[in-house]
Design an enzyme around this catalytic site. Structure first.
Site, PDB file in Angstrom:
ATOM      1  CD1 TRP A 361     -27.028 -43.684  18.257  1.00 21.39           C
ATOM      2  CD2 TRP A 361     -27.338 -43.201  16.106  1.00 21.39           C
ATOM      3  NE1 TRP A 361     -25.808 -43.341  17.726  1.00 21.39           N
ATOM      4  CE2 TRP A 361     -25.962 -43.036  16.403  1.00 21.39           C
ATOM      5  CE3 TRP A 361     -27.766 -42.941  14.810  1.00 21.39           C
ATOM      6  CZ2 TRP A 361     -25.017 -42.639  15.462  1.00 21.39           C
ATOM      7  CZ3 TRP A 361     -26.815 -42.543  13.864  1.00 21.39           C
ATOM      8  CH2 TRP A 361     -25.464 -42.402  14.195  1.00 21.39           C
ATOM      9  CG  ASP A 362     -25.407 -47.895  18.923  1.00 21.58           C
ATOM     10  OD1 ASP A 362     -25.763 -46.742  19.211  1.00 21.58           O
ATOM     11  OD2 ASP A 362     -24.308 -48.365  19.247  1.00 21.58           O
ATOM     12  CD  GLU A 488     -21.952 -39.382  21.354  1.00 18.75           C
ATOM     13  OE1 GLU A 488     -20.987 -39.719  22.049  1.00 18.75           O
ATOM     14  OE2 GLU A 488     -23.074 -39.899  21.449  1.00 18.75           O
ATOM     15  CE  LYS A 592     -17.357 -40.834  20.386  1.00 19.63           C
ATOM     16  NZ  LYS A 592     -18.404 -40.945  21.402  1.00 19.63           N
ATOM     17  CD  GLN A 593     -20.455 -41.122  16.495  1.00 18.96           C
ATOM     18  OE1 GLN A 593     -20.097 -40.736  17.609  1.00 18.96           O
ATOM     19  NE2 GLN A 593     -21.308 -42.108  16.317  1.00 18.96           N
TER      20      GLN A 593
HETATM   21  C1  BGC Z   1     -21.179 -43.116  19.998  1.00 15.07           C
HETATM   22  C2  BGC Z   1     -22.677 -43.141  19.853  1.00 15.07           C
HETATM   23  C3  BGC Z   1     -23.180 -44.539  20.129  1.00 15.07           C
HETATM   24  C4  BGC Z   1     -22.696 -45.035  21.472  1.00 15.07           C
HETATM   25  C5  BGC Z   1     -23.085 -46.470  21.733  1.00 15.07           C
HETATM   26  C6  BGC Z   1     -20.803 -43.629  21.366  1.00 15.07           C
HETATM   27  O1  BGC Z   1     -19.410 -43.661  21.476  1.00 15.07           O
HETATM   28  O2  BGC Z   1     -20.663 -41.815  19.826  1.00 15.07           O
HETATM   29  O3  BGC Z   1     -23.043 -42.749  18.568  1.00 15.07           O
HETATM   30  O4  BGC Z   1     -24.555 -44.560  20.080  1.00 15.07           O
HETATM   31  O5  BGC Z   1     -21.295 -44.939  21.523  1.00 15.07           O
HETATM   32  O6  BGC Z   1     -22.525 -47.324  20.790  1.00 15.07           O
END
Ligand code: BGC
Length: 780
Positions: A361-362, A488, A592-593
């Site tokens: 989804w980035d 996550e 996490k984010q």
């Molecule tokens: C993140 C995801 C991201 C992926 C690729 C993961 O560490 O939690 O949101 O899409 O890395 O960048």
């Protein structure tokens, strides 16, 4: 980790003034060149020493089995991984019988420069061989933005002080040996020798190798041609073998004399085309490139980039590092997407094999926003790639007992590549993210053909997914249970607020588009009844809120969880995912984010200013930023909530992620989303830019350190330039008809040839929230 400032701080270049072999792999990512189709890591011309050799072709991958200790229904059986294709970069050098290898002899000087205006990487070095012969080597490398299949190197060696016998071996090498990956789940699995030889050819200055991947059945053709300039006594010869084609150039150089090899490399791949067709294709690409020669390639590159920078440049006064970093970021975002053309834009672009070369989804939520307002054509291409993968997404939805399309969490080709449900397919939000990107692109460009031919199908199929994934409860409220949001460290949760708000927007956008294009809707089998059901679901969507705390919940019940033991967690235990079991992360308040904080950015109209401040204050002390996708989002909301100082620190973290290797894994490739996030932090953070329907709104406020921030945006046939100082913002229309915008809520009309200025209101004063111990961003 790069502990010192490795690169000179200059506005348009990234310059490394000495070679440190211990950070070679990082610098190979930083100096990677790509056009979105071909990617060359910044490996040294001679091939060795190297950190991670890498030459990539977007879409070329190999399949490998995904082993499960306990298999289950619907688990993907095989994964895809990007492979290192035939390497056309290599030019080995022999000086008086000794290989030019920087690990031996004496390196007098070594400098590499990424020139972001010219789109080339230049290298100069002076070296004394173990036997005492001195040579100067200069090379310039580019991956052409104008000619998609072409990359080229001009390599020049000069004898210094005494005569030198030199031999340059210009090679194409397939199946290079790769270093073993070291157990970091974010790195790639290294497939050894994935290419089976089909043809090798050498004649005169022309070389060619054609291979095929063993399991995915993709044919890869790489050809090279050369122009050699040197003293009269220079000789050349060529040869080929199944995995190697080589042109050998030998000469004797008197002091001051030079031998120069211009090498042009053409790349092609296909799952369908025959061997002769692929050979012809790369030969033809070489012929096209030969037309203007080396100077032609360099000139086209400059032209392409002049055009890009005129549309996209961001100027920062007051922080030279951020100025450099945002251009570095824009340059790499452009490189990742410029010529991807109906292919994915992977999380690492084509700068390394991290995350197995997968796209996430980035792309839609981080990369495409920048491209929408700077290079919109690339956005249409990226979304057409999603459309092309709809058959796989529909099949996946059907396999899961759902309707519409379930796009993969991670993929190269369109099939789900995640073997881990909770942080894989359960992150259904990717579907709404794609829809969001469609709406953003159409609103920003007015591209109705795209909406009808591509956007609509994506909106309809994702809306169908949401309608079947969620349900109305006995009160009629709509819930989407058992999903993973952006964070996550929470998984399989009910009513993730980000997901629900994004799904709501997705459902409404699909209903709108169906009404606008009834004929196409019929073709997709969408009728009034279906779109009414989408509207019902959207209107009844549950948005979890804790009235006692006065904050929105990341997901239903989240604020009731036990807090993570932050005080008991050591600095060296981050990222948590490498030190604690997921089950414990999942059941505690630890993030996490940015997740709810991201929702406040992407669905800002759903939150009033008071809640934005309150939610931000609640989630900040829980957010550990173990993903590079977080800092930029936190920067945007920190700025909106009035914490300009904190926003500045976060913006810098996003901006310097790779130049300073902040996550210690730049070696595997650049963090393209974080780079894109640099633009996001500056333009939407300090510029306060938001889009509301077809209107751009700005609420600029600069951090103390910035005396000026200026940027341009492409929007509905206009080019708007925004220039912000501490006191005022000036809006100038550089192209196109009058545009109505908002400045801090006030309506403003910008007419051609008459810039308008408005004052920037004084800063808001709110106490800045705390972060978990050890997780404060570095103070600038
Ligand atoms: C993140 C995801 C991201 C992926 C690729 C993961 O560490 O939690 O949101 O899409 O890395 O960048």
């Amino acid at each position: 980790m790069i502990t010192h400032r490795s690169y000179a701080v200059e506005p348009w270049t990234v310059r490394e003034t000495e070679l440190s072999l211990d950070v070679l792999a990082q610098s190979e990512s930083v100096f990677a060149l790509s056009n979105g189709h071909v990617g060359w890591r910044g490996n040294l011309d001679e091939g060795e020493p190297h950190g991670l050799p890498g030459s990539y072709l977007n879409g070329v991958y190999e399949i490998h089995p995904l082993p499960y200790a306990e298999a289950g229904y619907g688990y993907p059986e095989s994964g895809q991984t990007v492979i290192d294709v035939t390497n056309g970069k290599i030019l080995r050098l022999l000086v008086d019988d000794e290989p030019f290898d920087l690990r031996y002899g004496r390196l007098v000087s070594h400098e590499r420069t990424l020139d972001m205006r010219r789109g080339v990487m230049e290298r100069t070095c002076e070296w004394v061989s173990p036997a005492g012969t001195t040579v100067r080597v200069r090379s310039t490398r580019l991956v052409s933005l104008a000619q998609r299949s072409i990359a080229a190197v001009a390599y020049e060696v000069e004898a210094v002080g005494s005569q030198a016998r030199v031999v340059i071996q210009s090679e194409l090498v397939a199946n290079e040996q790769l270093p073993e990956s070291k157990g970091d789940p974010r790195a790639a699995m290294a497939l050894q020798a994935p290419l089976e030889p089909e043809e090798d050819f050498a004649s005169g200055s022309r070389l060619r190798l054609v291979h095929r991947t063993r399991h995915s059945g993709l044919r890869v053709a790489v050809a090279a041609d050369h122009v050699v300039t040197g003293p009269q006594r220079t000789t050349t010869g060529s040869e080929s073998h199944p995995d190697l084609a080589r042109l050998t150039v030998a000469s004797v150089l008197e002091p001051g004399e030079k031998l120069r090899v211009e090498k042009t490399v053409a790349h092609g791949w296909s799952g369908a085309r025959s061997l002769p067709a692929m050979s012809d294709q790369v030969d033809a690409a070489l012929a096209a490139a030969a037309h203007g020669g080396w100077d032609g390639l360099v000139g086209q590159q400059r032209e392409y980039l002049d055009d890009f920078w005129a549309r996209a440049d961001v100027e920062v006064d007051g922080d030279e590092e951020i100025q450099q970093a945002v251009r570095f970021a824009l340059f790499h975002v452009l490189q990742a997407g410029a010529r991807a053309e109906e292919r994915a834009i992977p999380a690492k672009g084509l700068t390394g094999s991290g995350y197995d070369g997968h796209a996430f989804w980035d792309t839609e939520m981080f990369v495409l926003p920048v491209l929408t307002y700077t290079s919109p054509d690339a956005v249409a291409e990226a979304l057409r790639w999603r459309q092309n993968t709809l058959p796989a997404a529909r099949e996946r939805a059907a396999q899961l007992g759902l309707r519409g399309a379930a796009f993969p969490w991670r993929t190269i080709e369109g099939e789900e590549g995640s073997a881990y449900w909770p942080a894989g397919t359960a992150a259904f939000h990717v579907n709404a993210d794609i829809a969001h990107a469609v709406v953003r692109y159409v609103a920003a460009t007015g591209d109705e053909d795209f909406e009808r031919d591509t956007g609509m199908e994506l909106l309809v199929e994702t809306a169908r997914l949401w309608r079947s994934l969620g349900h109305h409860d006995h009160r009629g409220t709509f819930h989407i249970d058992g999903v993973t949001g952006p964070d996550e460290y929470s998984a399989i949760a009910d009513d993730n607020t980000y997901t629900n708000l994004m799904a709501r927007a997705n459902l409404l956008a699909a209903a709108d588009v169906v009404e606008r294009h009834p004929k196409e809707a019929e073709r997709l089998g969408a009728d009034d009844e279906e779109s009414a059901a989408w509207r019902d679901a959207a209107e009844a969507m549950n948005i979890p809120y804790n009235g006692e705390l006065g904050v929105h919940e990341q997901h239903a019940g989240f604020t009731r969880y036990q807090r993570w033991d932050f005080a008991g967690t050591r600095a060296d235990q981050y990222p948590l995912l490498l030190h604690f079991p997921y089950f414990d992360l999942y059941r505690k308040q630890v993030i996490k984010q940015a997740d709810l904080v991201l929702a406040m950015y992407t669905c800002g109209a759903e939150f009033d200013e008071e809640h934005i401040a309150r939610n931000f204050a609640y989630y900040e002390p829980l957010t550990v930023r173990d993903s590079s996708l977080s800092a930029c989002v936190q920067a945007v909301i920190a700025a909106q909530a009035g914490h300009l100082r904190l926003a500045y620190d976060y913006a810098a973290e996003a901006a310097l992620m790779d130049l300073e290797d902040l996550e210690h894994n730049t070696r595997d490739g650049l963090h393209i989303a974080s780079l894109a996030g640099t633009w996001m932090a500056l333009v939407t953070g300090f510029g306060g830019m938001r889009r509301s329907g077809e209107t751009l709104e700005f609420a600029p406020r600069l951090p103390e350190k910035f005396s000026r921030l200026a940027f341009s945006l492409q929007f509905r046939g206009r080019r708007l330039r925004v220039e912000i100082t501490q006191q005022s913002a000036t809006y100038t229309l550089l192209a196109g008809p009058s545009l109505r915008i908002r400045h801090h809520g006030e309506r403003v009309t910008v007419n051609p040839d008459s810039p308008v200025s408005h004052p920037v209101p004084p800063p808001l004063h709110r106490p800045a929230p705390e972060q978990p111990p050890h997780r404060k961003p570095n103070a600038r």
